[in-house]
Design an enzyme around this catalytic site. Structure first.
Site, mmCIF file in Angstrom:
data_model
loop_
_atom_site.group_PDB
_atom_site.id
_atom_site.type_symbol
_atom_site.label_atom_id
_atom_site.label_comp_id
_atom_site.label_asym_id
_atom_site.label_seq_id
_atom_site.Cartn_x
_atom_site.Cartn_y
_atom_site.Cartn_z
ATOM 1 N N GLU A 1 0.841 -1.206 0.000
ATOM 2 C CA GLU A 1 0.000 0.000 0.000
ATOM 3 C C GLU A 1 0.875 1.254 0.000
ATOM 4 O O GLU A 1 0.568 2.239 -0.694
ATOM 5 C CB GLU A 1 -0.939 0.005 1.211
ATOM 6 C CG GLU A 1 -1.852 1.225 1.206
ATOM 7 C CD GLU A 1 -2.700 1.358 2.465
ATOM 8 O OE1 GLU A 1 -3.140 0.321 3.009
ATOM 9 O OE2 GLU A 1 -2.918 2.511 2.895
ATOM 10 N N SER B 1 -0.089 -9.653 6.805
ATOM 11 C CA SER B 1 -1.258 -8.768 6.892
ATOM 12 C C SER B 1 -0.991 -7.687 7.933
ATOM 13 O O SER B 1 -0.840 -7.982 9.124
ATOM 14 C CB SER B 1 -2.497 -9.586 7.271
ATOM 15 O OG SER B 1 -3.493 -8.737 7.792
#
Ligand code: SF4
Length: 308
Positions: free
Chosen positions: A126, A223
């Protein structure tokens, strides 16, 4: 033993949308469909989609000309979108709309000629995607209060910040406070750009930590939001473990434990939670489980028009 399940937990709207995009693309275009990077950071999700015909690649070079390629929920640098266009790949964007919002903010600050500070973890896809909205070097990355102390800026009066969506609420608050302390004129959202799913799952785990002896977070090691949940438990001195599935459970974790808390990251399917609960109920007969409900979530994102 009592099992307390944090609620909300598990899939967020961005993850549901991204998985649906891959499934719809497989149904519409047939196999193979290429996905650049893991569509979401969860081993089970990726394995299930692979079994249905999705092919995961890290680089567009691995995608043959004319094929369908899906960009993961984490977002991609502009250069990747441009390359897909040059190669006439049929690209489908599964970037979460909340990550897109950050991309839009970065572009807006650039137009306003403000220097942009991104709070995030170096190397996370991201962050790579957000920094890649502008030419290299235009977005400065900070990951800690120490980074803020060392930051050099061109003009403290023309500064803005934005954040990765899946950070620790507390750490982000500290870094924003440090930025505002050093650069009082800096502009940016007061709580950062943390998404609702990150904030709600952390708040639910925080409530849980007051009542448990052990925390299990279901999610994969890569994650970000799952890792933050485990860290949150550890920061409250609760033994906390991040597990992919019930197969990772260790007997020694449960010695002397009366109450175990369970949560799951935004990319972890609920089926994994149910398997863990089932394994614990079988392992410790007489145990009970119940939800500890903090709030209801009712967020849904539309699919791209070509797949809706
Ligand atoms: S965790 Fe937040 S930003 Fe990431 S996909 Fe889910 S809703 Fe979107």
């Amino acid at each position: 033993m009592e099992i307390l399940l944090a609620q909300p937990r598990g899939f967020c709207a961005g993850v549901e949308r991204a998985i649906t995009i891959v499934e719809r693309a497989l149904a519409r275009y047939g196999t193979p469909v290429y996905v650049r990077h893991e569509i979401v950071h969860n081993k089970t999700v990726v394995a299930n989609l692979k079994a249905k015909g999705a092919r995961f690649v890290e680089d567009l070079e691995e995608v043959p000309d004319g094929c369908v390629v899906i960009f993961s929920a984490h977002g991609v640098p502009r250069a990747v979108v441009e390359e897909a266009g040059r190669r006439s790949l049929r690209s489908v964007d599964a970037t979460c709309p909340l990550v897109k919002k950050v991309h839009t903010a970065v572009a807006r600050h650039e137009r306003q000629q403000e220097e942009i500070i991104l709070i995030g973890h170096r190397g996370h896809p991201e962050v790579v995607g957000t920094m890649g909205q502008l030419p290299e070097g235009r977005v400065k990355l900070v990951g800690s209060v120490a980074d803020v102390a060392a930051l050099q800026v061109a003009d403290p009066a023309r500064l803005a910040y934005t954040t990765q969506t899946t950070l620790s609420v507390q750490e982000t608050r500290d870094i924003i406070e440090a930025l505002r302390g050093r650069f009082p004129e800096i502009r940016g959202p007061s709580q950062g750009d943390l998404c609702y799913a990150t904030t709600n799952r952390q708040q639910a785990v925080l409530e849980l930590t007051a009542q448990i002896d052990l925390l299990l977070v279901i999610g994969s090691a890569n994650s970000s939001n799952s890792s933050r949940l485990r860290e949150l438990g550890a920061s409250k001195s609760i033994p906390s473990h991040l597990i992919d599935s019930h197969l990772d459970l260790r007997d020694e974790w449960f010695r002397g434990v009366d109450r175990v808390g369970i949560s799951s990251g935004a990319s972890a399917p609920e089926s994994l939670v149910l398997e863990v609960v089932g394994a614990l109920l079988a392992k410790f007969p007489g145990s009970t489980s119940r939800n500890l409900r903090l709030l209801e979530e009712n967020v849904h994102f539309p699919l791209p028009p070509e797949l809706s």
